[in-house]
Design an enzyme around this catalytic site. Structure first.
Site, mmCIF file in Angstrom:
data_model
loop_
_atom_site.group_PDB
_atom_site.id
_atom_site.type_symbol
_atom_site.label_atom_id
_atom_site.label_comp_id
_atom_site.label_asym_id
_atom_site.label_seq_id
_atom_site.Cartn_x
_atom_site.Cartn_y
_atom_site.Cartn_z
ATOM 1 N N TRP A 1 0.912 -1.191 -0.236
ATOM 2 C CA TRP A 1 0.124 0.077 -0.132
ATOM 3 C C TRP A 1 1.114 1.239 -0.022
ATOM 4 O O TRP A 1 0.504 2.233 -0.569
ATOM 5 C CB TRP A 1 -0.902 -0.111 1.351
ATOM 6 C CG TRP A 1 -1.977 -1.247 1.114
ATOM 7 C CD1 TRP A 1 -1.980 -2.246 2.022
ATOM 8 C CD2 TRP A 1 -2.425 -1.604 0.319
ATOM 9 N NE1 TRP A 1 -2.803 -3.101 1.711
ATOM 10 C CE2 TRP A 1 -3.422 -2.874 0.442
ATOM 11 C CE3 TRP A 1 -3.101 -1.099 -1.216
ATOM 12 C CZ2 TRP A 1 -4.138 -3.634 -0.276
ATOM 13 C CZ3 TRP A 1 -4.105 -1.653 -1.931
ATOM 14 C CH2 TRP A 1 -4.616 -2.799 -1.571
ATOM 15 N N ASP B 1 -2.012 6.652 6.127
ATOM 16 C CA ASP B 1 -3.068 5.676 5.679
ATOM 17 C C ASP B 1 -3.252 4.730 6.750
ATOM 18 O O ASP B 1 -2.354 3.951 7.396
ATOM 19 C CB ASP B 1 -2.404 4.832 4.292
ATOM 20 C CG ASP B 1 -3.270 3.618 3.984
ATOM 21 O OD1 ASP B 1 -4.628 3.424 4.672
ATOM 22 O OD2 ASP B 1 -3.083 3.071 3.016
ATOM 23 N N LYS C 1 -11.956 -2.308 6.914
ATOM 24 C CA LYS C 1 -11.035 -3.346 7.716
ATOM 25 C C LYS C 1 -11.614 -3.307 9.137
ATOM 26 O O LYS C 1 -11.700 -4.120 9.731
ATOM 27 C CB LYS C 1 -9.663 -2.678 7.589
ATOM 28 C CG LYS C 1 -9.098 -2.632 6.293
ATOM 29 C CD LYS C 1 -8.739 -3.904 5.584
ATOM 30 C CE LYS C 1 -8.375 -3.810 4.241
ATOM 31 N NZ LYS C 1 -7.753 -2.724 3.760
HETATM 32 C C1 LIG Z 1 -6.895 -2.442 2.052
HETATM 33 C C2 LIG Z 1 -6.052 -1.376 2.114
HETATM 34 C C3 LIG Z 1 -5.960 -0.289 1.298
HETATM 35 C C4 LIG Z 1 -6.681 -0.406 0.084
HETATM 36 O O1 LIG Z 1 -7.872 -0.221 0.165
HETATM 37 P P1 LIG Z 1 -8.935 0.228 -1.083
HETATM 38 O O2 LIG Z 1 -10.288 0.432 -0.151
HETATM 39 O O3 LIG Z 1 -9.150 -1.238 -1.636
HETATM 40 O O4 LIG Z 1 -8.722 1.043 -1.829
HETATM 41 C C5 LIG Z 1 -4.910 0.918 1.563
HETATM 42 N N1 LIG Z 1 -4.141 0.926 2.554
HETATM 43 C C6 LIG Z 1 -4.232 -0.182 3.557
HETATM 44 C C7 LIG Z 1 -3.222 -0.114 4.759
HETATM 45 C C8 LIG Z 1 -5.181 -1.183 3.287
HETATM 46 O O5 LIG Z 1 -5.243 -2.102 4.326
#
Ligand SMILES: *Cc1c(COP(=O)(O)O)cnc(C)c1O
Length: 355
Positions: A99, A166, A190
């Site tokens: 990511w 993020d 998540k």
């Molecule tokens: C799952 C995830 C993403 C991607 O998320 P999307 O909603 O599929 O774009 C980005 N960063 C982290 C840390 C993630 O766990």
């Protein structure tokens, strides 16, 4: 048989969230209509999004001067929106996994990116430390929890530039000092709700400083001005997030949630370290409380499929590790009850006895 849901995302939600959402799909807020067919501008839904916004502010202690947004496009769209709105010349990023790499790739479209630390040399099994951030960087971006590799940054980095993070996979899993950040983003799927909505917490003063023109939908100011209703927000995911937020409050807020997360992770890592069959993949000091990654000890490698089948026979779902790490990954987000973690531990112990 009772299922134990270890999927990494979309992932386990509280029973409360699922039941309240199911009810609202049939009859939303006594309107006699389904949540799926009501106007996002109805007073009933406006109340939902307002309450969700204020509960995020309350639970995270969001200071004055910050806005909470509910956007579409996933965390992946934030990889581009962040630099589009914030990057003038130069920003610093750490490269801690898939990511983070995706975020770096997008930022490079908008300016200079200094990768100040990387754990690529050891397949992202640790968090780089001791990096320095050049003073001319406008912000420092990091991924707080590396969902795929099972590493996590719990202490907010102490740096002299504004922070951007993020937090998709550990959002609201522990208390946080939001005042240290210019921007935090998290895809809901998540730790908060179903896929389809991303929460952004942004300091208003950090915006409006870049000179480039920003497409309307990609400009945070558009969404701030319209209270996340510039276009149709993801109505059902926002509703479900609100249910989770209410449940978090009921549990006693983020301190209480952190305590539970610490305990769940502790007992699972203890078992991985004790059990002769398994070995953890992340550096001990950087182990994630959310995604617990482990593989077979080399001499038991041939038993990997057997363990998968054995765990499945005990109701365990979603344990297969991401293809870039292999082995297993137990995602034990906020909504994961400790009983399921204990069930996994027992499964590992029984499997050990068989071999
Ligand atoms: C799952 C995830 C993403 C991607 O998320 P999307 O909603 O599929 O774009 C980005 N960063 C982290 C840390 C993630 O766990």
């Amino acid at each position: 048989m009772k299922k134990h849901n270890f999927y990494a995302g979309p992932s386990i939600l509280s029973q409360y969230t699922i039941e309240k959402t199911a009810e609202a799909v049939k009859d939303f807020a006594g309107t006699g209509l389904s949540l799926l067919e009501i106007s996002h501008r109805s007073k009933e839904f406006t109340a939902v999004i307002e309450e969700a916004r204020s509960l995020i502010k309350e639970l995270l202690n969001v200071p004055e001067g910050y806005e909470v947004l509910f956007l579409g496009g996933g965390a992946s769209l934030q990889f581009c929106m962040v630099p589009f709105n914030l990057l003038k010349k130069k920003a610093a990023y750490t490269e801690t996994g898939t990511w983070a790499k995706n975020a770096i790739k997008e930022a490079k479209l908008f300016g200079e990116v200094e990768v100040v630390g990387s754990s690529k040399d050891k397949n992202f099994s640790y968090i780089p430390k001791g990096y320095t951030i050049p003073a001319d960087c406008e912000y420092f971006h990091y991924t707080s929890n590396n969902t795929i590799y099972g590493t996590e940054v719990i202490e907010t980095p102490n740096v002299d530039v504004p922070l951007v993070s993020d937090m998709s996979s550990d959002f609201m899993s522990h208390p946080l000092d939001v005042s240290k950040f210019d921007l935090i983003y998290a895809g809901a799927q998540k730790n908060l709700g179903p896929a389809g909505v991303t929460v952004v917490i942004v300091k208003k003063d950090a915006l409006g400083k870049v000179e480039r023109s920003i497409p309307t939908m990609l400009n945070y100011l558009t969404h701030i001005e319209k209270d996340s209703m510039f276009n149709t927000p993801p109505v059902l995911p926002v509703f479900s997030c609100l249910q989770t937020l209410k449940w978090y409050k009921e549990l006693g807020g983020l301190e209480a949630i952190e305590k539970m997360n610490v305990e769940k992770a502790k007992i699972l890592y203890e078992e991985i370290d004790r059990n002769k069959i398994f070995v953890g993949t992340a550096a001990k000091e950087d182990r994630s409380r959310m995604n617990v990654c482990f593989v077979m000890n080399p001499q038991y490698q041939h038993l990997e499929d057997d363990f998968n089948k054995f765990a499945a026979s005990k109701g365990m779902v979603g344990l297969k590790g991401h293809r870039s790490v292999g082995g297993f990954r137990a995602s034990i987000y906020n909504a994961m009850p400790i009983e399921s973690v204990k069930a996994l531990i027992e499964t590992m112990q029984e499997f050990e006895k068989l071999h």
